[in-house]
Design an enzyme around this catalytic site. Structure first.
Site, PDB file in Angstrom:
ATOM      1  N   ARG A   1       0.829  -1.207   0.000  1.00  0.00           N
ATOM      2  CA  ARG A   1       0.000   0.000   0.000  1.00  0.00           C
ATOM      3  C   ARG A   1       0.864   1.259   0.000  1.00  0.00           C
ATOM      4  O   ARG A   1       0.476   2.283  -0.544  1.00  0.00           O
ATOM      5  CB  ARG A   1      -0.889   0.020   1.232  1.00  0.00           C
ATOM      6  CG  ARG A   1      -1.864  -1.119   1.326  1.00  0.00           C
ATOM      7  CD  ARG A   1      -2.807  -0.833   2.465  1.00  0.00           C
ATOM      8  NE  ARG A   1      -3.231   0.541   2.368  1.00  0.00           N
ATOM      9  CZ  ARG A   1      -4.239   0.959   1.635  1.00  0.00           C
ATOM     10  NH1 ARG A   1      -4.970   0.092   0.972  1.00  0.00           N
ATOM     11  NH2 ARG A   1      -4.541   2.237   1.563  1.00  0.00           N
TER      12      ARG A   1
ATOM     13  N   ASP B   1      -7.928  -2.966   2.978  1.00  0.00           N
ATOM     14  CA  ASP B   1      -7.196  -4.126   3.484  1.00  0.00           C
ATOM     15  C   ASP B   1      -7.771  -4.543   4.818  1.00  0.00           C
ATOM     16  O   ASP B   1      -8.801  -4.033   5.245  1.00  0.00           O
ATOM     17  CB  ASP B   1      -5.689  -3.878   3.536  1.00  0.00           C
ATOM     18  CG  ASP B   1      -5.316  -2.757   4.467  1.00  0.00           C
ATOM     19  OD1 ASP B   1      -6.146  -2.392   5.319  1.00  0.00           O
ATOM     20  OD2 ASP B   1      -4.190  -2.252   4.358  1.00  0.00           O
TER      21      ASP B   1
ATOM     22  N   ASP C   1      -0.479   1.205  15.605  1.00  0.00           N
ATOM     23  CA  ASP C   1       0.300   0.023  15.215  1.00  0.00           C
ATOM     24  C   ASP C   1       0.733  -0.819  16.422  1.00  0.00           C
ATOM     25  O   ASP C   1       1.227  -1.930  16.236  1.00  0.00           O
ATOM     26  CB  ASP C   1       1.538   0.442  14.400  1.00  0.00           C
ATOM     27  CG  ASP C   1       1.152   0.982  13.033  1.00  0.00           C
ATOM     28  OD1 ASP C   1       0.009   0.750  12.603  1.00  0.00           O
ATOM     29  OD2 ASP C   1       1.995   1.643  12.394  1.00  0.00           O
TER      30      ASP C   1
HETATM   31  N1  EPU Z   1      -7.211   8.676   5.588  1.00  0.00           N
HETATM   32  C1  EPU Z   1      -8.244   9.157   4.834  1.00  0.00           C
HETATM   33  N2  EPU Z   1      -7.937   9.901   3.732  1.00  0.00           N
HETATM   34  C2  EPU Z   1      -6.670  10.179   3.358  1.00  0.00           C
HETATM   35  C3  EPU Z   1      -5.613   9.680   4.132  1.00  0.00           C
HETATM   36  C4  EPU Z   1      -5.917   8.923   5.257  1.00  0.00           C
HETATM   37  O1  EPU Z   1      -9.403   8.932   5.129  1.00  0.00           O
HETATM   38  O2  EPU Z   1      -6.471  10.876   2.332  1.00  0.00           O
HETATM   39  C5  EPU Z   1      -7.521   7.862   6.788  1.00  0.00           C
HETATM   40  C6  EPU Z   1      -7.146   6.414   6.572  1.00  0.00           C
HETATM   41  O3  EPU Z   1      -8.189   5.715   5.936  1.00  0.00           O
HETATM   42  C7  EPU Z   1      -6.881   5.934   7.980  1.00  0.00           C
HETATM   43  C8  EPU Z   1      -6.350   7.174   8.697  1.00  0.00           C
HETATM   44  O4  EPU Z   1      -6.728   8.276   7.874  1.00  0.00           O
HETATM   45  O5  EPU Z   1      -8.085   5.556   8.589  1.00  0.00           O
HETATM   46  C9  EPU Z   1      -4.861   7.159   8.922  1.00  0.00           C
HETATM   47  O6  EPU Z   1      -4.202   7.170   7.716  1.00  0.00           O
HETATM   48  P1  EPU Z   1      -2.719   7.723   7.498  1.00  0.00           P
HETATM   49  O7  EPU Z   1      -2.709   8.372   6.169  1.00  0.00           O
HETATM   50  O8  EPU Z   1      -2.265   8.519   8.688  1.00  0.00           O
HETATM   51  O9  EPU Z   1      -1.904   6.367   7.475  1.00  0.00           O
HETATM   52  P2  EPU Z   1      -1.059   5.768   6.297  1.00  0.00           P
HETATM   53  O10 EPU Z   1      -0.094   6.772   5.786  1.00  0.00           O
HETATM   54  O11 EPU Z   1      -1.930   5.069   5.327  1.00  0.00           O
HETATM   55  C10 EPU Z   1       0.852   4.993   7.928  1.00  0.00           C
HETATM   56  C11 EPU Z   1       1.532   3.696   8.236  1.00  0.00           C
HETATM   57  C12 EPU Z   1       0.608   2.775   8.995  1.00  0.00           C
HETATM   58  C13 EPU Z   1       0.168   3.488  10.273  1.00  0.00           C
HETATM   59  C14 EPU Z   1      -0.453   4.846   9.946  1.00  0.00           C
HETATM   60  C15 EPU Z   1      -0.828   5.654  11.169  1.00  0.00           C
HETATM   61  C16 EPU Z   1       3.017   3.454   6.377  1.00  0.00           C
HETATM   62  C17 EPU Z   1       3.446   2.675   5.208  1.00  0.00           C
HETATM   63  N3  EPU Z   1       1.937   3.051   7.007  1.00  0.00           N
HETATM   64  O12 EPU Z   1      -0.255   4.655   7.109  1.00  0.00           O
HETATM   65  O13 EPU Z   1       1.359   1.621   9.329  1.00  0.00           O
HETATM   66  O14 EPU Z   1      -0.773   2.690  10.949  1.00  0.00           O
HETATM   67  O15 EPU Z   1       0.463   5.623   9.152  1.00  0.00           O
HETATM   68  O16 EPU Z   1       0.270   5.846  11.977  1.00  0.00           O
HETATM   69  O17 EPU Z   1       3.692   4.403   6.775  1.00  0.00           O
HETATM   70  C18 EPU Z   1       1.763  -0.640   9.735  1.00  0.00           C
HETATM   71  O18 EPU Z   1       2.973  -0.362   9.711  1.00  0.00           O
HETATM   72  O19 EPU Z   1       1.336  -1.757  10.122  1.00  0.00           O
HETATM   73  C19 EPU Z   1       0.800   0.370   9.321  1.00  0.00           C
HETATM   74  C20 EPU Z   1      -0.467   0.087   9.020  1.00  0.00           C
END
Ligand code: EPU
Length: 424
Positions: free
Chosen positions: A92, A116, A305
């Site tokens: 992702r 997911d 996490d």
């Molecule tokens: N969201 C939206 N719209 C957007 C962006 C996000 O609705 O445009 C929502 C998402 O659906 C989610 C929430 O906001 O419910 C958090 O999303 P965020 O964008 O902060 O997370 P991410 O960038 O998709 C990263 C980590 C995740 C971690 C989250 C929060 C990576 C690759 N992944 O995800 O890590 O949980 O930040 O800290 O950096 C993991 O490592 O197991 C993992 C899931």
């Protein structure tokens, strides 16, 4: 397909080293696309997500080479701008090439990652932010299609929620946009500061690092760099919880206590001894942990996490805990698996009430994502008898040499083929 066989009962003791953060390394790799030439990243973890990101960068035209924890990405002047579904669906985080490709090529076609096992993961803030920078962005035939043939222009952008991914994508586009960009309500995770520092070393002009507002003054081009990845606070936190749960004593070298303040505070409340040191931290526990209430929130709140690990800890704690999940709607899904080990958990919307039991009892369970997998292994360590954790490939995405590290700490864990599973 492989599974882990965990025999419960060991107290984990000893020292474990934590490498660079998955959730930083993947973005740093994407950021190398912003400059022509060879950038070198150190302390990149040996996990499958890094392999996938390497494949994606190769597909985009970069030359990627790897030796131990070091990755060199040699970026050509001209890049391909399409990230295809067969790669994006495996990782992702590939969505974070959107900003760099748009900034470098004026065009990016990145397949939509889809939902997911932890819930739907929107891209609305990524898209709105890039549109504010002047790009035309549409979702077509399963792709985010972004165009900015005449370049990007600085803008004022306010995020509705401090999204990690949206902050990174908008930031990586803004560093090459014309003029000033102000991004408000950005994510403040240490991985964001890490990428900001790397971008600065590449010649980007960024102020406000570590705060909720980033000020970016766009530059015409960036230069390649060399950078050491920030240590993985989620892996560090996993070992810290493991020490407390198994009534063990673990020293985590390279772990940064200052990135886990709330987590370590909670573990102290549970009864653990927590000692931050110059090169890491030590967590030890002698009795049964006390139940701890946790509310997940963006950094510096309690990280989502680590929620599965803390649910697992509470499953064997003294007392009853309330866990509130505010980031992912479906992250309690793994609780059904934990219940197979005898955990008493009641879910009500985004709250989970966990009633601690003296012991869990081993059973076959399935890892549904990286963190659920780690949480189930920790639960297996405090369960009587044998726990078989299948779909171990999820754990491989985020924990380098998990079985080796667990074994060296005294756990009875082995990896074996899974005769019952052939699917994903
Ligand atoms: N969201 C939206 N719209 C957007 C962006 C996000 O609705 O445009 C929502 C998402 O659906 C989610 C929430 O906001 O419910 C958090 O999303 P965020 O964008 O902060 O997370 P991410 O960038 O998709 C990263 C980590 C995740 C971690 C989250 C929060 C990576 C690759 N992944 O995800 O890590 O949980 O930040 O800290 O950096 C993991 O490592 O197991 C993992 C899931």
């Amino acid at each position: 397909m492989e599974r882990l066989r965990v025999i419960g009962g060991a107290s984990l003791r000893g020292s474990v080293h934590v490498s660079g953060a998955k959730n930083s390394a993947l973005k740093l790799m994407a950021a190398t696309l912003l400059a022509e030439g060879a950038s070198t990243l150190h302390d990149v973890p040996a996990i499958t997500d890094v392999d996938y990101m390497g494949e994606l960068l190769t597909r985009l035209g970069a030359h990627v080479s790897r030796a131990d924890g070091t990755i060199t990405v040699d970026v050509p002047e001209k890049l391909a701008h399409e990230a295809p579904y067969e790669l994006v669906r495996r990782l992702r985080a590939s969505i974070c090439v959107l900003g760099p490709l748009l900034a470098r090529c004026g065009a990016a076609d990145v397949a939509l990652p889809g939902g997911d096992a932890i819930g739907s993961r929107g891209l609305d803030m990524h898209i709105a932010g890039l549109q504010r920078l002047g790009a035309e962005v549409n979702v077509e035939h399963g792709f985010v299609v972004a165009r900015a043939p005449h370049g990007l222009k600085g803008a004022m952008i306010g995020l509705d929620f401090p999204s990690v991914g949206a902050t990174e994508n908008i930031l990586m586009a803004a560093v090459l946009a014309e003029g000033e960009t102000v991004i408000d309500n950005v994510a403040r995770e240490p991985e964001i500061a890490d990428i900001c520092h790397m971008l600065r070393d590449m010649g980007a002009q960024i102020e406000g690092i570590g705060t909720s507002t980033l000020y970016v003054h766009g530059v015409e081009s960036l230069r390649p760099t060399e950078h050491v990845t920030v240590p993985d606070r989620i892996v560090t936190g996993t070992w810290a919880v493991a020490a407390a749960m198994t009534r063990g004593d673990i020293t985590v070298t390279n772990g940064r206590a200052e990135h886990l303040e709330l987590v370590l505070d909670k573990l102290s409340t549970a009864g653990a001894v927590v000692e931050p040191g110059p090169d890491g931290l030590r967590v030890a526990m002698s009795g049964r942990p006390r139940a701890i209430d946790v509310v997940t929130l963006p950094y510096p709140g309690f990280p989502t996490d680590l929620q599965p690990m803390v649910v697992a800890l509470n499953a064997v704690a003294q007392g009853t805990a309330m866990i509130t999940e505010n980031v992912y709607e479906a992250r309690f899904m793994f609780v059904n698996e934990l219940a197979r080990l005898g955990a008493e958990v009641r879910i009500d919307g985004h709250h989970a009430v966990v009633r601690g039991r003296e012991k869990l009892s081993g059973a076959p369970v399935v890892a549904t994502d990286i963190r659920a997998g780690a949480g189930l292994v920790l639960a297996g360590l405090v369960a009587e008898g044998e726990t078989l954790v299948s779909a171990v490939h999820h754990i491989d995405r985020g924990y380098p040499d998990f079985v080796g590290q667990l074994s060296r700490l005294g756990a009875d864990v082995t990896r074996e083929p899974d005769p019952d599973r052939f699917d994903n």
